[in-house]
Design a protein around this motif. Structure first.
Motif: not given
Length: 183
Positions: A110, A112, A126, A130-131, A134, A140, A145
């Motif tokens: 994935t 982001v 972001q 992401r957190r 996760a 990830a 970025e």
């Protein structure tokens, strides 16, 4: 051939995030190898409710789960609402992560990115997205970025982003996602 699921965290018809997602879809489908990209709609997800979950997933959710389950990777583009992801995106990820052990997000590569009318492009959202991913078990994708600033001015009347510098950054993200999907 890779199948990539795409999520825009914005519901607005003329959303900059949806324009970024549409551009990414065009890039993916233009790559050699017959890759497919599908946009997962979030419009009809009810608020997460375990009682609703126990009674059976609503049809829009089942459709979205099927799209994500059938994907080799996922790309999520989020706006920043007061520095955080919008509730609709968090709600969708909550639904997709359930029930435990059956989540289509588990180990799914994935990526982001974000888009915003501001100069920073929503970069501050972001880490939060992401957190959440996760915590949902997603894997990830390592890539630079991408935060698309001034996104409203970059959106064409056709709902795409055509700015060469932005498209180049999106192409690099797509390349990283396709490489991760191939592993």
């Amino acid at each position: 051939m890779a199948r990539i699921a795409l999520i825009s965290g914005s519901l607005r018809a003329e959303s900059s995030n949806s324009a970024v997602v549409a551009t990414i879809r065009k890039i993916i489908e233009g790559r050699a190898g017959g890759h497919e990209a599908t946009v997962v709609p979030l419009h009809d997800f009810p608020p997460f409710d375990q009682d609703v979950e126990r009674a059976g997933h609503p049809a829009p959710l089942e459709s979205a789960r099927g799209q994500v389950s059938g994907a080799d990777a996922l790309i999520v583009c989020s706006p920043a609402y007061n520095g955080y992801p919008p509730g609709v995106l968090k709600n969708a990820l909550d639904w997709l992560s359930r029930p435990g052990g059956e989540s289509p997000l588990t180990d799914l590569p994935t990526a982001v990115l974000s888009a915003s009318p501001g100069q920073a492009g929503g970069a501050n959202v972001q880490p939060h997205v992401r957190r959440i991913l996760a915590n949902c078990g997603a894997a990830a994708v390592e890539c630079d970025e991408v935060a698309v600033g001034d996104a409203i001015s970059l959106r064409t009347s056709e709902g795409l982003i055509e700015d060469p510098a932005t498209v180049s950054r999106l192409e690099k993200l797509v390349d990283a996602v396709l490489a991760a999907a191939a592993r």
